[in-house]
Design a protein around this motif. Structure first.
Motif, short mmCIF file in Angstrom:
data_model
loop_
_atom_site.label_atom_id
_atom_site.label_comp_id
_atom_site.label_asym_id
_atom_site.label_seq_id
_atom_site.Cartn_x
_atom_site.Cartn_y
_atom_site.Cartn_z
N PRO A 116 4.57 2.43 -17.34
CA PRO A 116 4.62 0.94 -16.84
C PRO A 116 5.45 0.78 -15.82
O PRO A 116 5.72 -0.48 -15.58
N GLY A 117 6.47 1.62 -15.22
CA GLY A 117 8.20 1.67 -14.81
C GLY A 117 6.90 1.18 -12.90
O GLY A 117 7.33 0.74 -12.01
N ARG A 118 5.51 2.19 -13.20
CA ARG A 118 4.57 1.43 -11.47
C ARG A 118 3.83 0.45 -12.37
O ARG A 118 2.76 0.55 -11.77
N ARG A 119 3.70 0.00 -13.18
CA ARG A 119 2.38 -1.08 -14.01
C ARG A 119 1.24 -0.16 -13.44
O ARG A 119 0.27 -0.44 -12.94
N ASN A 120 1.64 1.01 -14.18
CA ASN A 120 -0.32 2.01 -14.38
C ASN A 120 -0.37 2.02 -13.55
O ASN A 120 -1.64 2.45 -13.29
N ALA A 121 -0.24 2.15 -12.16
CA ALA A 121 -0.94 2.82 -11.02
C ALA A 121 -1.93 4.38 -11.07
O ALA A 121 -0.75 5.15 -11.82
N LEU A 122 -2.07 4.34 -10.65
CA LEU A 122 -3.54 5.48 -10.82
C LEU A 122 -3.12 6.72 -9.49
O LEU A 122 -3.16 7.32 -9.25
N THR A 123 -2.06 7.63 -10.52
CA THR A 123 -1.43 8.33 -9.43
C THR A 123 -1.85 9.97 -9.64
O THR A 123 -2.99 9.53 -10.87
N LEU A 124 -1.83 10.62 -9.71
CA LEU A 124 -3.20 11.75 -9.53
C LEU A 124 -2.80 12.42 -10.99
O LEU A 124 -3.79 12.46 -11.56
N ALA B 87 0.97 -4.55 -16.93
CA ALA B 87 -0.24 -4.64 -16.28
C ALA B 87 -1.16 -3.72 -17.33
O ALA B 87 -0.45 -2.23 -17.53
N PHE B 88 -2.16 -3.71 -17.24
CA PHE B 88 -2.84 -3.04 -17.43
C PHE B 88 -3.21 -1.99 -16.40
O PHE B 88 -2.64 -0.72 -17.14
N SER B 89 -3.50 -2.24 -14.88
CA SER B 89 -3.15 -0.76 -14.19
C SER B 89 -2.94 -1.50 -12.78
O SER B 89 -4.70 -2.62 -12.10
N VAL B 90 -2.71 -1.63 -11.54
CA VAL B 90 -3.16 -2.24 -10.67
C VAL B 90 -3.54 -1.08 -9.10
O VAL B 90 -4.19 -1.08 -8.25
N GLY B 91 -3.93 -0.55 -9.90
CA GLY B 91 -5.24 0.83 -9.18
C GLY B 91 -4.22 2.34 -8.76
O GLY B 91 -3.51 2.42 -9.03
N GLN B 92 -4.99 2.47 -7.71
CA GLN B 92 -4.69 3.52 -7.12
C GLN B 92 -3.23 3.50 -6.58
O GLN B 92 -2.88 2.37 -6.43
N ASP B 93 -2.07 4.37 -6.75
CA ASP B 93 -1.02 4.24 -6.13
C ASP B 93 -1.26 4.93 -4.45
O ASP B 93 -1.31 5.17 -4.05
N LEU B 94 -0.98 3.65 -4.40
CA LEU B 94 -0.87 3.55 -2.71
C LEU B 94 0.06 4.65 -1.55
O LEU B 94 -0.25 5.18 -0.94
N ALA B 95 1.17 4.91 -2.29
CA ALA B 95 2.16 6.03 -1.98
C ALA B 95 1.40 7.38 -1.91
O ALA B 95 1.85 7.64 -1.03
N GLU B 96 1.29 7.99 -3.09
CA GLU B 96 0.41 8.90 -3.01
C GLU B 96 -1.06 8.56 -1.76
O GLU B 96 -0.81 9.72 -1.58
N HIS B 97 -1.63 7.59 -2.07
CA HIS B 97 -3.08 7.38 -1.12
C HIS B 97 -2.24 7.18 0.48
O HIS B 97 -3.03 8.97 0.99
N ALA B 98 -1.56 7.28 0.69
CA ALA B 98 -0.86 6.86 2.50
C ALA B 98 -0.29 8.20 2.27
O ALA B 98 -0.89 9.14 3.41
N GLU B 99 0.36 9.01 1.47
CA GLU B 99 0.46 10.16 1.64
C GLU B 99 -0.86 11.21 1.79
O GLU B 99 -0.42 11.88 2.71
#
Length: 263
Positions: free
Chosen positions: A22-30, A60-72
């Motif tokens: 929840p703290g990351r709005r359920n961003a989809l991390t690895l 949030a249900f999910s904001v989709g892909q975690d873009l910080a991980e994606h950028a890495e």
């Protein structure tokens, strides 16, 4: 079962699978994608689970892909960034779409990108009133993943799908339902309870027939009439050999309420 990013709770014939970042709005991390893929495979194979709720903690249900991980991953090269589509998104969506039991999405908050893909891969959706949805992909120079090229046109038609991809605006659950995305809206605080109640009703139903129905609908795209009719014939034989069918016919003739056991 508690695995950190994903929680699984079983009660009766219902399993609730919850995204838990929840703290990351359920961003989809690895980690979340890996745990979700494995959790869904587990409940799909669990004969004691007859319906599933896909839910999420937080606003949030999910904001989709975690873009910080994606950028890495981009810094590590294209393979590092995009292998997740085949390794995670595709297996997750395939599991939701092919699972031999109904899946209800409890969407109590923002649902965009691959989060929308997860919700649309479920069989039914309960939305919080006014909840915000979006495709989001073209805003970062990408096209669909998470099965949206398959599920979204089926739900709302080709023309509306093209519009939402070319002009990626935010839309509401009420708009989505009006366009043809199956579901209903309730107060935000009632979403999970309502989704669970629906799943409990489905779990008490003819789950083997539900599984066959999902299989037929999934196979119907792109087949001709003869193939569709033959698939229906095969499905009827499969369902007709179950105790659920025989018991329901007996109950009907006796003017009694059928009891389905999933056998």
């Amino acid at each position: 079962m508690t695995t950190g990013s994903v929680l699984v709770e079983r009660q009766g014939g219902v399993a609730v699978v919850t995204l838990n970042l929840p703290g990351r709005r359920n961003a989809l991390t690895l980690a979340l994608k890996t745990e979700l893929r494995d959790a869904l495979a587990e409940v799909a194979d669990d004969g004691g689970v007859r319906a599933v709720v896909l839910a999420a903690e937080g606003p949030a249900f999910s904001v989709g892909q975690d873009l910080a991980e994606h950028a890495e991953g981009l810094r590590g090269g294209g393979d590092a960034a995009f292998s997740t589509v085949r390794e995670h998104y595709s297996p997750i969506v395939r599991s939701l779409l092919t699972m031999p039991k109904p899946v209800v999405a409890a969407v109590a908050g923002t649902c965009v990108g691959a989060g929308l893909g997860l919700a649309l891969a479920c069989d039914f959706r309960v939305f919080a009133a006014g909840v915000k949805l979006a495709t989001a992909f073209s805003g970062i120079g990408l096209t669909f993943d998470s099965g949206l090229s398959f599920t979204l046109p089926r739900a709302i038609g080709d023309a509306r799908t093209r519009e939402l991809m070319l002009f990626p605006r935010v839309f509401t659950a009420e708009e989505a339902i009006g366009w043809g995305i199956a579901g209903e809206t309730v107060d935000a605080g009632s979403v999970l309870d309502h989704a669970r109640s629906i799943a409990e009703g489905l779990a008490a139903g003819p789950t083997l027939a539900f599984a066959e129905t999902k299989r037929l609908l999934l196979a119907s795209s792109g087949v001709d009439l003869d193939a569709a009719l033959e698939a229906e014939a095969v499905g009827q034989v499969r369902c007709g050999s179950t105790r659920d069918h025989a018991g329901a016919v007996t109950a009907f003739l006796a003017r009694e309420r059928p009891v389905f056991t999933g056998e």
